[in-house]
Motif scaffolding. Structure first.
Motif, PDB file in Angstrom:
ATOM      1  N   PRO A  16       5.319  -3.835 -10.575  1.00 49.36           N
ATOM      2  CA  PRO A  16       4.103  -3.243 -10.003  1.00 49.36           C
ATOM      3  C   PRO A  16       2.902  -4.184 -10.017  1.00 49.36           C
ATOM      4  CG  PRO A  16       5.199  -1.674 -11.448  1.00 49.36           C
ATOM      5  CD  PRO A  16       5.913  -2.979 -11.623  1.00 49.36           C
ATOM      6  N   SER A  17       2.874  -5.142 -10.935  1.00 43.84           N
ATOM      7  CA  SER A  17       1.752  -6.081 -10.988  1.00 43.84           C
ATOM      8  C   SER A  17       1.748  -7.022  -9.787  1.00 43.84           C
ATOM      9  CB  SER A  17       1.795  -6.895 -12.283  1.00 43.84           C
ATOM     10  OG  SER A  17       2.899  -7.776 -12.300  1.00 43.84           O
ATOM     11  N   MET A  18       2.876  -7.110  -9.060  1.00 41.79           N
ATOM     12  CA  MET A  18       2.960  -7.961  -7.875  1.00 41.79           C
ATOM     13  C   MET A  18       2.635  -7.203  -6.588  1.00 41.79           C
ATOM     14  SD  MET A  18       6.265 -10.388  -8.573  1.00 41.79           S
ATOM     15  CE  MET A  18       6.391 -11.377 -10.065  1.00 41.79           C
ATOM     16  N   LEU A  19       2.217  -5.961  -6.718  1.00 33.77           N
ATOM     17  CA  LEU A  19       1.775  -5.180  -5.562  1.00 33.77           C
ATOM     18  C   LEU A  19       0.336  -5.550  -5.246  1.00 33.77           C
ATOM     19  CD1 LEU A  19       2.859  -2.768  -3.788  1.00 33.77           C
ATOM     20  CD2 LEU A  19       1.611  -1.270  -5.334  1.00 33.77           C
ATOM     21  N   THR A  20       0.025  -5.867  -3.993  1.00 32.42           N
ATOM     22  CA  THR A  20      -1.336  -6.306  -3.675  1.00 32.42           C
ATOM     23  C   THR A  20      -2.311  -5.129  -3.677  1.00 32.42           C
ATOM     24  OG1 THR A  20      -1.202  -6.001  -1.276  1.00 32.42           O
ATOM     25  CG2 THR A  20      -0.344  -8.078  -2.157  1.00 32.42           C
ATOM     26  N   PRO A  21      -3.577  -5.371  -3.994  1.00 35.60           N
ATOM     27  CA  PRO A  21      -4.578  -4.301  -3.928  1.00 35.60           C
ATOM     28  C   PRO A  21      -4.670  -3.660  -2.549  1.00 35.60           C
ATOM     29  CG  PRO A  21      -5.436  -6.176  -5.143  1.00 35.60           C
ATOM     30  CD  PRO A  21      -4.132  -6.621  -4.549  1.00 35.60           C
ATOM     31  N   GLU A  22      -4.473  -4.448  -1.485  1.00 36.89           N
ATOM     32  CA  GLU A  22      -4.529  -3.924  -0.129  1.00 36.89           C
ATOM     33  C   GLU A  22      -3.451  -2.865   0.092  1.00 36.89           C
ATOM     34  OE1 GLU A  22      -4.872  -5.917   4.300  1.00 36.89           O
ATOM     35  OE2 GLU A  22      -3.377  -6.733   2.911  1.00 36.89           O
ATOM     36  N   VAL A  23      -2.241  -3.124  -0.402  1.00 37.48           N
ATOM     37  CA  VAL A  23      -1.153  -2.150  -0.256  1.00 37.48           C
ATOM     38  C   VAL A  23      -1.429  -0.922  -1.124  1.00 37.48           C
ATOM     39  CG1 VAL A  23       1.302  -1.740  -0.663  1.00 37.48           C
ATOM     40  CG2 VAL A  23       0.555  -3.879   0.403  1.00 37.48           C
ATOM     41  N   THR A  24      -1.915  -1.137  -2.332  1.00 39.05           N
ATOM     42  CA  THR A  24      -2.255  -0.011  -3.211  1.00 39.05           C
ATOM     43  C   THR A  24      -3.274   0.908  -2.555  1.00 39.05           C
ATOM     44  OG1 THR A  24      -1.795  -1.307  -5.207  1.00 39.05           O
ATOM     45  CG2 THR A  24      -3.212   0.620  -5.465  1.00 39.05           C
ATOM     46  N   GLN A  25      -4.284   0.330  -1.922  1.00 40.92           N
ATOM     47  CA  GLN A  25      -5.307   1.128  -1.247  1.00 40.92           C
ATOM     48  C   GLN A  25      -4.702   1.933  -0.098  1.00 40.92           C
ATOM     49  OE1 GLN A  25      -8.346  -0.983   1.057  1.00 40.92           O
ATOM     50  NE2 GLN A  25      -9.881   0.376   0.182  1.00 40.92           N
ATOM     51  N   ALA A  26      -3.826   1.303   0.678  1.00 38.89           N
ATOM     52  CA  ALA A  26      -3.191   2.019   1.789  1.00 38.89           C
ATOM     53  C   ALA A  26      -2.358   3.189   1.286  1.00 38.89           C
ATOM     54  CB  ALA A  26      -2.331   1.058   2.607  1.00 38.89           C
ATOM     55  N   LEU A  27      -1.618   2.978   0.202  1.00 33.57           N
ATOM     56  CA  LEU A  27      -0.805   4.058  -0.368  1.00 33.57           C
ATOM     57  C   LEU A  27      -1.692   5.189  -0.880  1.00 33.57           C
ATOM     58  CD1 LEU A  27       1.872   1.939  -2.273  1.00 33.57           C
ATOM     59  CD2 LEU A  27       2.282   3.404  -0.281  1.00 33.57           C
ATOM     60  N   ASP A  28      -2.852   4.843  -1.449  1.00 36.60           N
ATOM     61  CA  ASP A  28      -3.779   5.868  -1.948  1.00 36.60           C
ATOM     62  C   ASP A  28      -4.340   6.713  -0.809  1.00 36.60           C
ATOM     63  OD1 ASP A  28      -3.428   5.030  -4.554  1.00 36.60           O
ATOM     64  OD2 ASP A  28      -5.255   3.818  -4.614  1.00 36.60           O
ATOM     65  N   GLN A  29      -4.455   6.136   0.386  1.00 40.03           N
ATOM     66  CA  GLN A  29      -5.046   6.836   1.522  1.00 40.03           C
ATOM     67  C   GLN A  29      -4.007   7.532   2.392  1.00 40.03           C
ATOM     68  OE1 GLN A  29      -7.125   3.654   3.471  1.00 40.03           O
ATOM     69  NE2 GLN A  29      -8.850   3.678   2.038  1.00 40.03           N
ATOM     70  N   ALA A  30      -2.734   7.241   2.172  1.00 40.49           N
ATOM     71  CA  ALA A  30      -1.679   7.717   3.065  1.00 40.49           C
ATOM     72  C   ALA A  30      -1.431   9.209   2.922  1.00 40.49           C
ATOM     73  CB  ALA A  30      -0.382   6.957   2.783  1.00 40.49           C
ATOM     74  N   THR A  31      -1.023   9.821   4.043  1.00 46.12           N
ATOM     75  CA  THR A  31      -0.495  11.189   4.000  1.00 46.12           C
ATOM     76  C   THR A  31       1.029  11.184   3.963  1.00 46.12           C
ATOM     77  OG1 THR A  31      -0.477  11.292   6.436  1.00 46.12           O
ATOM     78  CG2 THR A  31      -2.459  12.093   5.300  1.00 46.12           C
ATOM     79  N   ASP A  32       1.635  10.059   4.434  1.00 42.70           N
ATOM     80  CA  ASP A  32       3.090   9.982   4.547  1.00 42.70           C
ATOM     81  C   ASP A  32       3.558   8.570   4.206  1.00 42.70           C
ATOM     82  OD1 ASP A  32       4.095  12.609   6.255  1.00 42.70           O
ATOM     83  OD2 ASP A  32       2.052  11.986   6.783  1.00 42.70           O
ATOM     84  N   VAL A  33       4.680   8.499   3.478  1.00 39.26           N
ATOM     85  CA  VAL A  33       5.319   7.221   3.190  1.00 39.26           C
ATOM     86  C   VAL A  33       6.747   7.287   3.715  1.00 39.26           C
ATOM     87  CG1 VAL A  33       6.197   5.683   1.379  1.00 39.26           C
ATOM     88  CG2 VAL A  33       3.895   6.664   1.201  1.00 39.26           C
ATOM     89  N   VAL A  34       7.115   6.277   4.500  1.00 41.73           N
ATOM     90  CA  VAL A  34       8.412   6.217   5.161  1.00 41.73           C
ATOM     91  C   VAL A  34       9.124   4.959   4.692  1.00 41.73           C
ATOM     92  CG1 VAL A  34       9.590   6.108   7.398  1.00 41.73           C
ATOM     93  CG2 VAL A  34       7.435   7.390   7.174  1.00 41.73           C
TER      94      VAL A  34
END
Length: 245
Positions: A16-34
């Protein structure tokens, strides 16, 4: 106005430490993950987030579903492991988009991630420090003859090489053929790094010579890094000098 969007995101190699902040932010804002079942499983569930896991061989259908959700106003993250543009879902989305002009004005972004090749190279030292190439050894989407021709050309040009998907249950002999091909062109002392499950608790790194390498050292969770003629060991590390011979 449609407020939906689609982010095609790389989850990195596993840690998880290799997950970028940009991706983390997108996941926090998402309604759906595919995404493919084990990749969606890496996303923490939360209230208001819908998860849509699917089988690995449903790439185009998965891309079409994600595009349709975004067109309907949903905020969608389509996840891949590593980087989505390296043998992953970004190409599948654009392939689906090419056949669907009605979706081409959607808000679509590709969010990079740390691909397994680079995570493996960092663990080993700097085996990709000079010119290199990446080759997917799976023949699901291209013929074995094409794979072998590309490996032969890369070896003849003295590229360092990164091999994805080297050996599976359904393709137990593929990597043996690749090793045999490399031995026709490369010296027996050529260094080969087997990096398995980098960024997970099962991580394992092993460096051997080409003469010592065996097919059983690799599986589908392994990235294989083959150095060029100048690649060498320094202490516990492997590196390729920046200057060409």
């Amino acid at each position: 106005m449609n407020a939906g969007w689609l982010c095609i995101a790389g989850l990195g190699p596993g840690d998880p430490s290799m997950l970028t902040p940009e991706v983390t932010q997108a996941l926090d804002q998402a309604t759906d993950v595919v995404g493919y079942i084990p990749y969606v499983a890496r996303v923490a569930p939360r209230a208001g987030l819908r998860l849509h896991p699917s089988d690995n061989r449903q790439e185009i259908a998965r891309a079409q579903a994600a595009l349709a959700m975004a067109a309907a106003g949903q905020r969608v993250v389509l996840v891949s492991s590593g980087d989505p543009g390296v043998f992953a879902m970004a190409s599948a989305v654009f392939e689906a988009l090419e056949a669907a002009p009605q979706w081409q004005q959607l808000d679509i972004r590709v969010l990079p991630g740390i691909t397994a090749m680079l995570a493996a190279a960092a663990r080993a030292g700097a085996p990709l420090g000079h010119d290199f190439c990446a080759i997917n050894l799976s023949d699901n989407l291209k013929p074995a003859t094409t794979i072998e021709a590309r490996v032969r050309a890369a070896a003849a040009a003295d590229f360092a090489m990164a091999f994805y998907n080297p050996r599976s249950v359904s393709r137990p002999d593929t990597f043996a053929r690749i090793l045999a091909l490399l031995r026709e062109t490369c010296e027996p002392e050529r260094l080969v790094v087997f990096a398995r499950a980098v960024g997970t608790p099962e991580e394992r790194l092993r460096t051997v010579t080409l003469a010592e390498a065996t097919p059983e050292m690799a599986d589908m969770r392994t990235v294989v890094l083959v150095g060029n003629a100048a690649t060498r060991r320094v202490g516990r590390f492997v590196y390729t000098p920046r200057a060409a011979r």
